[in-house]
Design a protein around this motif. Structure first.
Motif, PDB file in Angstrom:
ATOM      1  N   THR A   1      -3.639 -29.943  -4.401  1.00  0.00           N
ATOM      2  CA  THR A   1      -4.427 -29.443  -5.599  1.00  0.00           C
ATOM      3  C   THR A   1      -4.502 -30.059  -7.019  1.00  0.00           C
ATOM      4  N   MET A   2      -3.890 -31.024  -7.208  1.00  0.00           N
ATOM      5  CA  MET A   2      -3.769 -31.724  -8.483  1.00  0.00           C
ATOM      6  C   MET A   2      -4.656 -32.769  -8.584  1.00  0.00           C
ATOM      7  N   THR A   3      -5.485 -32.934  -9.776  1.00  0.00           N
ATOM      8  CA  THR A   3      -6.267 -34.123  -9.961  1.00  0.00           C
ATOM      9  C   THR A   3      -5.237 -35.243 -10.609  1.00  0.00           C
ATOM     10  N   VAL A   4      -6.096 -36.686 -10.455  1.00  0.00           N
ATOM     11  CA  VAL A   4      -5.504 -37.577 -11.010  1.00  0.00           C
ATOM     12  C   VAL A   4      -4.982 -37.453 -12.488  1.00  0.00           C
ATOM     13  N   GLU A   5      -5.942 -36.939 -13.180  1.00  0.00           N
ATOM     14  CA  GLU A   5      -5.503 -36.477 -14.634  1.00  0.00           C
ATOM     15  C   GLU A   5      -4.203 -35.828 -14.815  1.00  0.00           C
ATOM     16  N   ASP A   6      -4.181 -34.689 -13.882  1.00  0.00           N
ATOM     17  CA  ASP A   6      -3.038 -33.743 -14.132  1.00  0.00           C
ATOM     18  C   ASP A   6      -1.735 -34.747 -13.714  1.00  0.00           C
ATOM     19  N   VAL A   7      -2.084 -35.491 -12.781  1.00  0.00           N
ATOM     20  CA  VAL A   7      -0.576 -36.345 -12.190  1.00  0.00           C
ATOM     21  C   VAL A   7      -0.330 -37.229 -13.600  1.00  0.00           C
ATOM     22  N   GLU A   8      -1.532 -37.878 -13.974  1.00  0.00           N
ATOM     23  CA  GLU A   8      -1.193 -38.931 -14.960  1.00  0.00           C
ATOM     24  C   GLU A   8      -0.402 -38.010 -16.253  1.00  0.00           C
ATOM     25  N   THR A   9      -0.950 -37.173 -16.726  1.00  0.00           N
ATOM     26  CA  THR A   9      -0.267 -36.375 -17.640  1.00  0.00           C
ATOM     27  C   THR A   9       1.281 -36.006 -17.457  1.00  0.00           C
ATOM     28  N   ILE A  10       1.537 -35.514 -16.122  1.00  0.00           N
ATOM     29  CA  ILE A  10       3.057 -35.288 -15.819  1.00  0.00           C
ATOM     30  C   ILE A  10       3.624 -36.549 -15.932  1.00  0.00           C
ATOM     31  N   VAL A  11       3.160 -37.703 -15.471  1.00  0.00           N
ATOM     32  CA  VAL A  11       3.812 -39.107 -15.508  1.00  0.00           C
ATOM     33  C   VAL A  11       4.073 -39.670 -16.861  1.00  0.00           C
ATOM     34  N   THR A  12       3.204 -39.369 -17.888  1.00  0.00           N
ATOM     35  CA  THR A  12       3.463 -39.962 -19.075  1.00  0.00           C
ATOM     36  C   THR A  12       4.347 -39.113 -19.731  1.00  0.00           C
ATOM     37  N   SER A  13       4.237 -37.618 -19.717  1.00  0.00           N
ATOM     38  CA  SER A  13       5.008 -36.739 -20.549  1.00  0.00           C
ATOM     39  C   SER A  13       6.527 -36.495 -19.925  1.00  0.00           C
ATOM     40  N   THR A  14       6.744 -37.153 -18.985  1.00  0.00           N
ATOM     41  CA  THR A  14       8.041 -36.955 -18.343  1.00  0.00           C
ATOM     42  C   THR A  14       8.855 -38.298 -18.216  1.00  0.00           C
ATOM     43  N   THR A  15       9.992 -38.709 -18.062  1.00  0.00           N
ATOM     44  CA  THR A  15      10.382 -39.789 -17.601  1.00  0.00           C
ATOM     45  C   THR A  15      11.385 -39.917 -16.386  1.00  0.00           C
ATOM     46  N   TYR A  16      11.109 -38.749 -15.369  1.00  0.00           N
ATOM     47  CA  TYR A  16      11.799 -39.017 -14.377  1.00  0.00           C
ATOM     48  C   TYR A  16      11.414 -40.065 -13.432  1.00  0.00           C
ATOM     49  N   SER A  17      12.178 -40.737 -12.560  1.00  0.00           N
ATOM     50  CA  SER A  17      11.760 -41.603 -11.779  1.00  0.00           C
ATOM     51  C   SER A  17      11.314 -41.082 -10.410  1.00  0.00           C
ATOM     52  N   GLY A  18      11.105 -39.746 -10.268  1.00  0.00           N
ATOM     53  CA  GLY A  18      10.468 -39.497  -8.850  1.00  0.00           C
ATOM     54  C   GLY A  18      10.232 -37.811  -9.168  1.00  0.00           C
ATOM     55  N   TYR A  19       9.395 -37.190  -8.270  1.00  0.00           N
ATOM     56  CA  TYR A  19       8.853 -36.170  -8.349  1.00  0.00           C
ATOM     57  C   TYR A  19       8.695 -35.534  -7.089  1.00  0.00           C
ATOM     58  N   PRO A  20       9.240 -34.178  -6.787  1.00  0.00           N
ATOM     59  CA  PRO A  20       8.870 -33.611  -5.545  1.00  0.00           C
ATOM     60  C   PRO A  20       7.619 -33.035  -5.228  1.00  0.00           C
ATOM     61  N   VAL A  21       7.167 -33.193  -4.141  1.00  0.00           N
ATOM     62  CA  VAL A  21       5.857 -32.649  -3.788  1.00  0.00           C
ATOM     63  C   VAL A  21       5.932 -31.401  -3.030  1.00  0.00           C
ATOM     64  N   VAL A  22       5.399 -30.198  -3.613  1.00  0.00           N
ATOM     65  CA  VAL A  22       5.515 -29.251  -2.843  1.00  0.00           C
ATOM     66  C   VAL A  22       4.119 -28.711  -2.256  1.00  0.00           C
ATOM     67  N   VAL A  23       4.170 -27.520  -1.342  1.00  0.00           N
ATOM     68  CA  VAL A  23       2.877 -27.180  -0.899  1.00  0.00           C
ATOM     69  C   VAL A  23       1.927 -26.411  -1.989  1.00  0.00           C
ATOM     70  N   SER A  24       2.454 -25.618  -2.843  1.00  0.00           N
ATOM     71  CA  SER A  24       1.911 -24.901  -3.772  1.00  0.00           C
ATOM     72  C   SER A  24       3.006 -24.369  -4.837  1.00  0.00           C
ATOM     73  N   ARG A  25       2.246 -24.342  -6.063  1.00  0.00           N
ATOM     74  CA  ARG A  25       3.463 -23.809  -7.109  1.00  0.00           C
ATOM     75  C   ARG A  25       4.082 -22.478  -6.730  1.00  0.00           C
ATOM     76  N   ALA A  26       3.219 -21.447  -6.159  1.00  0.00           N
ATOM     77  CA  ALA A  26       3.524 -20.381  -5.621  1.00  0.00           C
ATOM     78  C   ALA A  26       4.847 -20.156  -4.634  1.00  0.00           C
ATOM     79  N   SER A  27       4.635 -21.091  -3.733  1.00  0.00           N
ATOM     80  CA  SER A  27       5.410 -20.977  -2.724  1.00  0.00           C
ATOM     81  C   SER A  27       6.608 -21.849  -2.773  1.00  0.00           C
ATOM     82  N   GLN A  28       6.593 -22.984  -3.351  1.00  0.00           N
ATOM     83  CA  GLN A  28       7.472 -23.894  -3.708  1.00  0.00           C
ATOM     84  C   GLN A  28       8.336 -24.574  -2.724  1.00  0.00           C
TER      85      GLN A  28
END
Lengths: 198, 805
Positions: free
Chosen positions: B661-688
């Motif tokens: 459900t995320m767009t390219v822009e959303d992901v880029e924002t996440i990547v620039t605003s945080t410095t983590y070396s990896g991100y978990p991918v979940v089914v949806s924010r509600a269910s986690q």
């Protein structure tokens, strides 16, 4: 001395050349012992005999093979009469030694030439290079010692971004610039920020 | 502009400006090896092996069949993902085996792939042995250069210069071809002025050598300084330090090691030889695809190379393998054991054929006596062990304190000046005392030596009674005046070496620790040995001596005490156990002295461990803040995963990416605003509910590549991490499928898992991060850095000292 100097030195290395260079160097180092003809100067049997009664100590050298390396073959002329020879020889210590003068000469000369080459390169880059290299606007930030993110990331954008440098000289230039940046980074990590190897 | 801003953000790893990755379409230069040429898009350097090996066959169905160059590689100062590397290698091996049935060429390819490991070991052994021979011969020559020069050929050192000439018995070291500097300049070698001239030339040469060494290190390869073993330990545990094992580091380390050793500084060459051998290993890995592309396989090769390095340093192949196993390596599979042994043997054999010491010996201080020892002598041996342990603990504390001062205060700003000052002090103090003037290896050799009739050194000037000698077997004799002089000179040398080594180890020239510690131990051992010998001679009627040491018998061997002392001090500093004993017994060529050596080594380790837990290398790792997860210590606290995981209760919630459900822009924002070396991918924010884990670097590379190369990918394109993406209305932009970079099998633990199990998992599997779930839902993440900080906190150390990512 170095912080002001245009950073550092680069090998004109391409991916395939340097292992070949290493193997050539390896061959040079290994060849001498391989072909080291055992010249007669390089082997000897050395017998050391301590003072015995009224005879002073003496060292005997002779060029014999390993199986002949014992007191009876090497100690000539025998200073004691026949019945004392065995007692005298028991005190003597004989050792077989060999060496390769060619190996030693080659290795020392290789070492000195590498040191000389490095010194010349260092002198070239400290003294001559800044004169012949025109000041590049992209390398100006490199002279700035402060750790500013902007200057660093600007400096890492290579100047000919679009124009693929195809001539040999320009590729060498590119490699040299890259290597200089790399050494500068290493120097900052080790010497300035003391992050490693302290 | 947006592009620029995004790119600058992409340079930010957790350690800010370390990132050398340039994705401007031009150079991925620092991604694999140091000076590789710019990776053009035409050069598909990164092979056609499946995906990241993480999800085998399903990558075939993906839009991007070939992984992009850069995906699956690591940034500098990051930890590798052992699991991913190992599974990639297994995939590669499977593919080769499957293909080998197709054609003869493929069969040959699979056979050569199997043999490539052995060929690589052979090459490493040859190169390491040759370099060690070069170092030995050059160092031998340059050390003697400080005292004089050979007229028969300037490349000969003192011993070789006098080889051919007929020397007399009383003046065995003098020959007309060798001229000391005062003889050369003044014409004669006697007198006060000649002595001062020799002194002056000695100091000048020492200063020149060390100045040249530090300038070369600073100018060409700053990573070439220090010992190298702490950094190699960290690299072998999975850390990436680009350039540390590169060509220039190899060349500069070899050259400057010779200069540093020849300048008379109190340092050795064994530690740097391990670094040199590992550089050889790393460089030769580039010849073979199997090792070039896989970081885990490369570390197996580096373990073997380290074994080869110690093997040529001590002439002890088995000791080298055990040293690699015990001290340097993190994972050491059985296959590596056999290959390390092969590499060590080849290296030792190569060195032997170069014959640096002229008598087919690999080490200068090889011991050739086999005198028996008595059980009562275990008491002085244990005393030597205690001395070794005390000295080791003292040395570690003071050296770390000095290095910390160098790291944090203004002292560290003047490395060149520091080297010059320390060399000047060492040279000025060392010249008057003959035992510090000679090189440390020669000193150790002389101390290990058992005095025979033919030895003319001062240490062997006993009162001889020639009428009672039978052959070469000399009994215990009274010490002559020469021995007493030698004793106090050795005591002064001991004090000087104990203190000067503290300031020498860790300077910005290649410096090793083995030889100085062995020298300290050998001096202490010899002093004790001569003392016991004289005690036994003058008081042979005491109860403890009368049983086994009758007058006229040769019962005490001071050379053996020197050897035991050397082993004790080396064990106290490095806390080596098995490898130390095996190296020492390979040096002596026999099993007679195993019991004294073991007694001393064990005692010194126990005494040193009682004072401070860490060896010198672990202490330096901790000082530098490397992310090294110690594999030997038990984690004994009762904390649980939820106490260590991030985010904590007060932090913002975990940054996740949804699967479709995320767009390219959303992901880029996440990547620039945080410095983590990896991100978990979940089914949806509600269910986690957890889908997988995606790495930052892979994400950045894939998105940038897609923006450039794929049609229709804009900021509002949806990113889809699953096989079957949800259908979209036809007017929306095309979907960016990033299934291939997603790791579908991240490791998870529940929040109630005890930390000791979590630490064990991290150690055994070599994880970088581990996800924490609660009731099946994603709750948080534990990274290796969190684990290290937690361990430090539990041990009451400063948790902020863990610097790297």
């Amino acid at each position: 001395l170095f912080p002001q100097a245009p950073r550092m030195f680069a090998p004109s290395s391409r991916n395939s050349v340097s292992p070949v260079l290493l193997l050539v160097l390896l061959g040079c180092v290994l060849c001498p012992p391989a072909q080291a003809s055992k010249s007669s100067e390089d082997i000897r049997c050395k017998c050391i005999c301590p003072p015995y009664r009224n005879i002073s100590g003496h060292i005997y050298n002779k060029n014999v093979s390993q199986k002949d390396c014992n007191c009876l073959h090497v100690v000539e002329p025998m200073p004691v009469p026949g019945n004392d020879v065995e007692a005298y020889c028991l005190l003597c210590e004989c050792k077989y030694e060999e060496r390769s003068t060619t190996t030693i000469k080659v290795i020392i000369i290789i070492y000195l030439s590498v040191v000389g080459a490095l010194l010349l390169y260092m002198a070239f880059l400290v003294l001559v290079d800044p004169l012949i290299r025109k000041p590049d606007p992209y390398t100006q930030p490199l002279h700035n010692e402060e750790d500013s993110e902007d200057s660093h990331s600007l400096a890492t954008v290579p100047a000919p971004a679009g124009a693929r440098a195809n001539t040999v000289l320009e590729r060498v230039e590119g490699a040299q610039q890259r290597w200089k940046r790399q050494v500068q980074e290493q120097r900052k990590t080790v010497f300035d920020r003391h992050k490693m190897l302290s | 502009m947006d592009q620029k801003g995004f790119r600058r953000g992409s340079f930010q790893s957790a350690t800010s400006d370390e990132d050398m990755l340039e994705i401007a379409g031009a150079s991925m230069d620092f991604s694999m090896a140091d000076d590789d040429p710019p990776l053009d898009r035409e050069m598909g350097g990164f092979s056609s092996y499946n995906g990241g090996g993480m999800n085998g066959t399903s990558a075939m169905m993906d839009f991007l069949e070939e992984p992009l160059p850069g995906v699956g590689t690591y940034e500098d100062f990051n930890t590798i993902d052992w699991v991913r590397e190992k599974s990639r290698d297994r995939d590669r091996h499977r593919e080769i085996t499957n293909r080998s049935k197709e054609s003869t060429w493929a069969l040959l390819h699979s056979v050569s792939d199997a043999f490539s490991g052995w060929l690589l070991m052979l090459l490493i052994g040859l190169l390491a042995g040759s370099l060690a021979g070069l170092i030995d011969i050059s160092a031998h020559w340059m050390t003697d250069l400080k005292e004089g020069v050979c007229l028969a050929g300037f490349w000969f050192n003192h011993e070789h210069c006098c080889w051919k000439s007929n020397t007399t018995f009383t003046d065995r070291d003098k020959c007309p071809e060798w001229k000391s500097w005062s003889q050369l300049i003044l014409g004669h070698g006697e007198g006060a002025f000649a002595y001062i001239l020799n002194y002056f030339m000695y100091v000048i040469w020492a200063l020149m050598f060390s100045l040249l060494a530090v300038l070369l290190v600073k100018g060409f390869a700053p990573y070439a300084c220090g010992s190298g073993i702490p950094e190699i330990k960290t690299i072998l545990s999975g850390f990436i330090i680009r350039g540390y094992l590169g060509k220039w580091t190899l060349v500069i380390k070899t050259i400057t090691l010779v200069l540093a050793v020849s300048s008379g500084l109190s340092l050795g060459k064994e530690g740097p030889l391990v670094h040199v051998a590992c550089c050889c290993g790393n460089i030769l890995c580039h010849l073979f695809t199997k090792y070039r592309k896989n970081e885990a396989k490369r570390r197996e090769v580096l373990s073997a190379a380290a074994a080869a390095g110690v093997s040529v340093a001590f002439g002890a192949p088995i000791g080298g393998v055990l040293f690699s196993l015990e001290e340097v390596s993190y994972y050491f599979p059985l296959k590596t054991l056999w290959r390390s042994f092969f590499a060590a043997l080849v290296a030792a054999f190569t060195l032997r054929s170069i014959n640096p010491f002229g008598n087919s010996r690999l080490v200068l201080f090889y011991v050739e006596f086999h005198m028996p020892w008595h059980l009562l002598e275990l008491v002085p041996f244990i005393l030597l062990g205690i001395f070794g342990g005390l000295w080791g603990a003292f040395f570690i504390r003071s050296n770390i304190a000095w290095c910390r001062r160098r790291k944090t205060t203004r002292l560290g700003k003047y490395p060149v000046l520091e080297v010059i000052v320390v060399t000047a002090i060492t040279a000025i103090l060392a010249f008057p005392n003959e035992y510090t003037r000679m090189s440390t290896s020669e000193l150790i050799s002389e101390l290990f030596n058992d005095c025979g009739i033919l030895d003319s050194s001062k240490l062997c000037e006993y009162v001889n009674d020639f009428n009672s000698t039978k052959g070469d077997d000399l009994p215990d004799r009274a010490a002559g005046p020469g021995v007493y002089t030698a004793m106090w000179q050795l005591a002064l040398a001991l004090i000087m070496k104990v203190f000067i080594t503290i300031f020498t180890f860790g300077m910005k020239v290649p410096s090793g620790l083995f030889i100085p510690s062995m020298a300290v131990g050998a001096i202490a051992g010899r002093l004790l040995g001569v003392a016991v010998e004289q005690l036994a001679f003058y008081h042979h009627d005491w109860a403890i001596f009368s049983g086994w040491c009758s007058p006229g018998a040769d019962c005490i061997t001071p050379g053996l005490y020197a050897m035991v002392g050397a082993a004790a001090c080396l064990g106290g500093v490095t806390r080596m156990t098995v490898s130390l004993v095996v190296i020492m017994f390979e040096l002596t060529g026999g099993l007679e002295y195993i019991v004294p050596l073991m007694a001393a080594a064990m005692t010194s380790k126990w005494v040193a461990d009682a004072i401070g837990r860490e060896g010198i290398y672990d202490a330096h790792i901790r000082l530098n803040g490397y992310p090294f997860l110690e594999a030997k210590e038990e984690f004994s606290h009762k904390t649980r995963a939820m106490d260590v995981m991030r985010p904590r209760k007060s932090d913002p919630p975990l940054t996740v990416i949804t699967q479709d459900t995320m767009t390219v822009e959303d992901v880029e924002t996440i990547v620039t605003s945080t410095t983590y070396s990896g991100y978990p991918v979940v089914v949806s924010r509600a269910s986690q509910r957890l889908v997988g884990f995606v790495l930052r670097r892979d994400l950045i590379i894939s998105i940038e590549n897609a923006r450039k190369k794929q049609d229709g990918i804009v900021s509002t394109s949806i990113i889809c991490f699953t096989d079957y993406c949800p259908p979209l209305p036809p007017s929306s932009p095309s979907v960016l499928k990033l299934r291939s970079i997603l790791d579908l099998s991240p490791f998870t633990v529940t929040d109630e898992t005890p930390m000791e199990i979590v630490v064990d998992i991290f150690r055994k599997l070599g994880l970088r991060q581990c996800l924490v779930t609660h009731n099946g839902k994603l709750l948080g993440i534990i990274t290796k850095k969190d684990v290290l900080k937690h361990i430090a906190q539990m041990a009451n150390q400063d948790p902020d000292s863990i610097l790297f990512n």
